[in-house]
Design a protein around this motif. Structure first.
Motif, mmCIF file in Angstrom:
data_model
loop_
_atom_site.group_PDB
_atom_site.id
_atom_site.type_symbol
_atom_site.label_atom_id
_atom_site.label_comp_id
_atom_site.label_asym_id
_atom_site.label_seq_id
_atom_site.Cartn_x
_atom_site.Cartn_y
_atom_site.Cartn_z
ATOM 1 N N GLY A 413 6.364 11.667 -49.258
ATOM 2 C CA GLY A 413 6.666 10.397 -49.895
ATOM 3 C C GLY A 413 6.643 9.280 -48.873
ATOM 4 N N GLN A 414 7.142 8.106 -49.242
ATOM 5 C CA GLN A 414 7.163 6.982 -48.313
ATOM 6 C C GLN A 414 8.271 5.996 -48.674
ATOM 7 O OE1 GLN A 414 3.433 4.844 -48.507
ATOM 8 N NE2 GLN A 414 3.356 4.870 -50.735
ATOM 9 N N ILE A 415 8.664 5.232 -47.653
ATOM 10 C CA ILE A 415 9.637 4.158 -47.822
ATOM 11 C C ILE A 415 8.937 2.860 -47.455
ATOM 12 C CG2 ILE A 415 11.877 3.232 -47.112
ATOM 13 C CD1 ILE A 415 12.644 6.106 -46.315
ATOM 14 N N LEU A 416 8.990 1.889 -48.355
ATOM 15 C CA LEU A 416 8.258 0.637 -48.156
ATOM 16 C C LEU A 416 9.228 -0.550 -48.130
ATOM 17 C CD1 LEU A 416 5.547 1.309 -50.888
ATOM 18 C CD2 LEU A 416 5.256 1.659 -48.434
ATOM 19 N N ILE A 417 8.952 -1.495 -47.243
ATOM 20 C CA ILE A 417 9.643 -2.785 -47.240
ATOM 21 C C ILE A 417 8.573 -3.853 -47.404
ATOM 22 C CG2 ILE A 417 11.010 -4.437 -45.892
ATOM 23 C CD1 ILE A 417 12.424 -2.107 -44.586
ATOM 24 N N ASP A 418 8.659 -4.587 -48.491
ATOM 25 C CA ASP A 418 7.619 -5.568 -48.830
ATOM 26 C C ASP A 418 6.224 -4.947 -48.758
ATOM 27 O OD1 ASP A 418 9.457 -7.515 -49.336
ATOM 28 O OD2 ASP A 418 9.224 -8.554 -47.421
ATOM 29 N N GLY A 419 6.112 -3.718 -49.279
ATOM 30 C CA GLY A 419 4.825 -3.036 -49.342
ATOM 31 C C GLY A 419 4.358 -2.407 -48.042
ATOM 32 N N GLN A 420 5.141 -2.492 -46.976
ATOM 33 C CA GLN A 420 4.740 -1.913 -45.685
ATOM 34 C C GLN A 420 5.478 -0.593 -45.458
ATOM 35 O OE1 GLN A 420 4.910 -5.497 -42.704
ATOM 36 N NE2 GLN A 420 6.045 -6.062 -44.565
ATOM 37 N N ASP A 421 4.728 0.460 -45.242
ATOM 38 C CA ASP A 421 5.318 1.762 -44.933
ATOM 39 C C ASP A 421 6.055 1.635 -43.600
ATOM 40 O OD1 ASP A 421 5.873 4.422 -44.154
ATOM 41 O OD2 ASP A 421 4.135 5.177 -45.256
ATOM 42 N N ILE A 422 7.344 1.966 -43.571
ATOM 43 C CA ILE A 422 8.121 1.744 -42.353
ATOM 44 C C ILE A 422 7.651 2.626 -41.199
ATOM 45 C CG2 ILE A 422 10.157 0.962 -43.629
ATOM 46 C CD1 ILE A 422 11.414 3.718 -43.100
ATOM 47 N N ARG A 423 6.864 3.678 -41.476
ATOM 48 C CA ARG A 423 6.329 4.510 -40.396
ATOM 49 C C ARG A 423 5.178 3.839 -39.660
ATOM 50 N NH1 ARG A 423 5.531 9.791 -44.097
ATOM 51 N NH2 ARG A 423 4.741 8.091 -45.394
ATOM 52 N N THR A 424 4.607 2.789 -40.257
ATOM 53 C CA THR A 424 3.434 2.136 -39.650
ATOM 54 C C THR A 424 3.802 0.909 -38.831
ATOM 55 O OG1 THR A 424 3.046 0.712 -41.583
ATOM 56 C CG2 THR A 424 2.026 2.903 -41.600
ATOM 57 N N VAL A 425 5.084 0.477 -38.867
ATOM 58 C CA VAL A 425 5.499 -0.710 -38.111
ATOM 59 C C VAL A 425 6.378 -0.266 -36.938
ATOM 60 C CG1 VAL A 425 5.373 -2.202 -40.140
ATOM 61 C CG2 VAL A 425 7.546 -1.076 -39.565
ATOM 62 N N THR A 426 6.643 -1.195 -36.018
ATOM 63 C CA THR A 426 7.460 -0.844 -34.851
ATOM 64 C C THR A 426 8.912 -0.616 -35.268
ATOM 65 O OG1 THR A 426 7.985 -3.146 -34.323
ATOM 66 C CG2 THR A 426 5.992 -2.220 -33.324
ATOM 67 N N GLN A 427 9.541 0.349 -34.611
ATOM 68 C CA GLN A 427 10.943 0.646 -34.906
ATOM 69 C C GLN A 427 11.828 -0.556 -34.584
ATOM 70 O OE1 GLN A 427 12.164 4.752 -33.481
ATOM 71 N NE2 GLN A 427 10.080 4.701 -32.671
ATOM 72 N N HIS A 428 11.494 -1.280 -33.507
ATOM 73 C CA HIS A 428 12.303 -2.419 -33.086
ATOM 74 C C HIS A 428 12.337 -3.497 -34.187
ATOM 75 C CE1 HIS A 428 14.091 -5.405 -30.425
ATOM 76 N NE2 HIS A 428 13.175 -6.263 -30.849
ATOM 77 N N SER A 429 11.167 -3.811 -34.716
ATOM 78 C CA SER A 429 11.122 -4.859 -35.745
ATOM 79 C C SER A 429 11.780 -4.390 -37.039
ATOM 80 C CB SER A 429 9.669 -5.271 -36.007
ATOM 81 O OG SER A 429 8.916 -4.195 -36.555
ATOM 82 N N LEU A 430 11.668 -3.094 -37.346
ATOM 83 C CA LEU A 430 12.304 -2.545 -38.551
ATOM 84 C C LEU A 430 13.823 -2.678 -38.463
ATOM 85 C CD1 LEU A 430 12.347 -0.798 -41.172
ATOM 86 C CD2 LEU A 430 12.369 1.219 -39.656
#
Length: 608
Positions: A413-430
């Motif tokens: 599955g996946q978790i999205l914030i504003d349509g962005q998969d949180i695994r694809t963005v930097t941990q710091h910005s998340l």
């Protein structure tokens, strides 16, 4: 059985040797910053050894000149005596200069490694930190960082100088005297080294056991102190002492064996050196009697042997310490080489939060393969809305916040914030975009000001006062003798549960994130304080996307959506009124809590 064990032992030793070389190479990057100092220190080292080896040569010339009794006796020895003194002075000067120049290299390397270790520990996953033994790993890190200083000391101040001095002495012996002198010297050193290596390898098992038991004992003592209140609750001081004492008793037995084997090693080393020096002196004396060597030659050979074998006498200690140091260092570098479980993708972009919508889509997760926590969980927290999650203990509520923070990655599955998969963005910005008030607030053993500013290090005093006011804690802080500079104690033990919770709320307010998580944020508060802070939380959450994980249902009745979890699944969802009308699990929980409140109210009236 013995023959079966031998290949395994050889394989283990070969692996250890490879690790030792690997760790030595891993140290080189920490020395690069001051490579100029390293080369200058080595040059000073060589100069000091040249002066040191020149001393016996000048001593020979002095003795020979006195023996000849020439007319220059009052002049020549005087100049040689000055040369003798100058060489001793030069040896001391270059040794101290080497130490001074290399100090910056050594301590800089320790600083770099210490910072790298802490940085790496912060990169390792929550799973690692939940499973680790705090006392044991602290002891391993302490030994590992100090081992770097020890290793550099031995290499630059002991091993390399001995090797240089030995080479210079060997050259002089081969050039000026019969080959037998060099043969006896080389043979003595070779036998000494082989004996030292073999016995030391045998002793290493004791050292490893000492390290293991030392770390275990340290962990037990620290663990018992961290859980001080629990120990007192159950009157188990004696149990903790007995457990600690059993470990130290094992450590004591191994330490005694280690010391006994060291005595055997020291006696063997002393025997080899005594035999070697005696043979050299016998050959030199025989040469003087036969007239092939002068008294100056005998004095020089004797001085060389003393000069060579005195530091060689410490080679056994140095070799043992070097092996122990490499063993300690290996623990440190194994920690540094441990790959983080959660990593950013290559060239991962930063999370861009425009609205703050959160979506869980068919999320499966388990901390271990045998224990599934979440099963096909799907829900949406609309931007600017408040969604609450309720359920019995173990239903998987708090796991949602850990996954949202990406302390763990979902199994599917996946978790999205504003349509962005949180695994694809930097941990710091998340994590920068999310603020949390956890159920169990742990504070740093520092001032209240430091703990509040942790939410925003750039916050001004005015910002702190406003946040504390919103969290209903400002008047409490300012009533303390030290006010904002009050030290809260380890893990915040000097504050009550409610006071710690309010500090956490103020800290989250200071962070000003677009997304807020309240993980049973009012669980430690009394009813009056809870009602006051609930209004604050509602005001704070008004312009944020908010996920509330709640135990007390009274705190989430105004949520835009309530999710009811059971056994890792969402079994009901709706508003408070809708869920009550469904007469399902939520209605049962609501009725149970109303009943408990009524009973508590009756008991409190009866006490009065």
């Amino acid at each position: 059985m013995h023959s079966m064990m031998m290949p395994a032992a050889r394989t283990e030793r070969a692996h250890t040797d490879r690790r030792d070389w690997h760790n030595l190479k891993s140290m080189l990057p920490f020395l690069i910053d001051f490579r100029g100092r390293v080369f200058f220190a080595l040059a000073c080292l060589v100069a000091a050894k040249l002066a040191n080896v020149g001393i016996p040569v000048v001593l020979k010339l002095i003795v020979d000149s006195l023996e000849n009794k020439s007319q220059q006796i009052l002049i020549l020895p005087l100049s040689l005596l000055f040369a003798y003194g100058a060489l001793r002075l030069a040896s001391a000067l270059f040794n101290e200069l080497r130490d001074t120049v290399f100090a910056r290299v050594r301590y800089h390397a320790i600083r770099q490694v210490s910072v790298r270790v802490l940085e790496h520990l912060h990169k390792l996953s929550l799973r690692y930190h939940l499973e680790r033994k705090t006392g044991g790993i602290a002891r391993d890190i302490e030994r590992g960082t100090s081992s770097i200083s020890t290793l550099l000391n031995y290499l630059v101040f002991s091993i390399v100088p001995i090797a240089i001095e030995f080479t210079l002495v060997a050259v002089i012996l081969l050039h000026n005297y019969a080959p037998i002198f060099a043969v006896v010297t080389f043979s003595t050193v070779l036998v000494y080294v082989i004996f030292t290596v073999k016995i030391t390898e045998w002793r290493m098992d004791h050292r490893h056991a000492m390290n293991r038991l030392d770390s275990q004992g340290s962990n037990q003592s620290i663990d018992s102190l961290i859980n001080y209140e629990t120990v007192k609750y159950f009157n188990n001081e004696q149990l903790e002492l007995e457990r600690y004492n059993r470990t130290l008793a094992e450590w004591e037995d191994v330490a005694v064996k280690s010391q006994t084997s060291m005595s055997i090693l020291n006696f063997g080393q002393g025997t080899i050196i005594a035999v070697g020096v005696t043979l050299i002196m016998f050959l030199a004396t025989h040469g003087v009697v036969r007239g092939t060597m002068s008294l100056g030659d005998l004095v020089m050979v004797n001085a060389f042997m003393l000069q060579l074998f005195i530091p060689l006498g410490a080679l056994g200690v140095m070799y043992r310490q070097l092996k122990y140091t490499l063993a300690d260092m290996d623990m440190l570098f194994q920690l540094l080489e441990m790959p983080p479980e959660i990593t950013d993708q290559t060239n991962a972009p930063e999370l861009k939060v425009q609205w703050g919508e959160i979506r869980f889509e068919q999320v499966d997760f388990g901390y271990t393969p045998e224990r599934q926590i979440l099963n096909k969980v799907s829900f949406t927290v609309p931007a600017g809305k408040k969604v609450a999650v309720v359920g019995h203990s173990g239903a998987g509520k708090s796991t949602l916040s850990r996954l949202l923070y990406r302390f763990y990655d979902v199994n599917s599955g996946q978790i999205l914030i504003d349509g962005q998969d949180i695994r694809t963005v930097t941990q710091h910005s998340l994590r920068k975009a999310i603020g949390i008030v956890p159920q169990d607030t742990v504070l740093f053993n520092d001032s209240i000001r430091y703990n509040l500013q942790y939410g925003n290090p750039q916050a001004t005093q005015t910002d702190l006062e406003q946040a504390a006011e919103m969290a209903q804690i400002r008047s409490f802080i300012e009533s303390l003798p030290e006010a904002w500079n009050t030290i809260v104690g380890e893990r915040g033990l000097k504050l009550s549960g409610g006071e710690k919770q309010r500090v956490a709320i103020a800290r989250a307010i200071l962070k000003r994130p677009p997304i807020l998580i309240f993980d049973e944020a009012t669980s430690s508060l009394d009813s009056a304080t809870e009602q006051a802070i609930q209004k604050t939380l509602n005001a704070v959450a008004g312009h944020h996307t908010t996920l509330m994980i709640a135990h007390r249902l009274s705190t989430i009745v105004d949520a835009d959506q309530i999710l009811v979890m059971e056994k890792g699944q969402i079994v009901e969802q709706g508003t408070h009124t809708e869920l009550l009308n469904q007469a399902g699990l939520y209605k049962q929980m609501w009725d149970l809590q109303l009943h408990e409140q009524a009973e508590n109210f009756s008991l409190s009236r009866a006490d009065k």
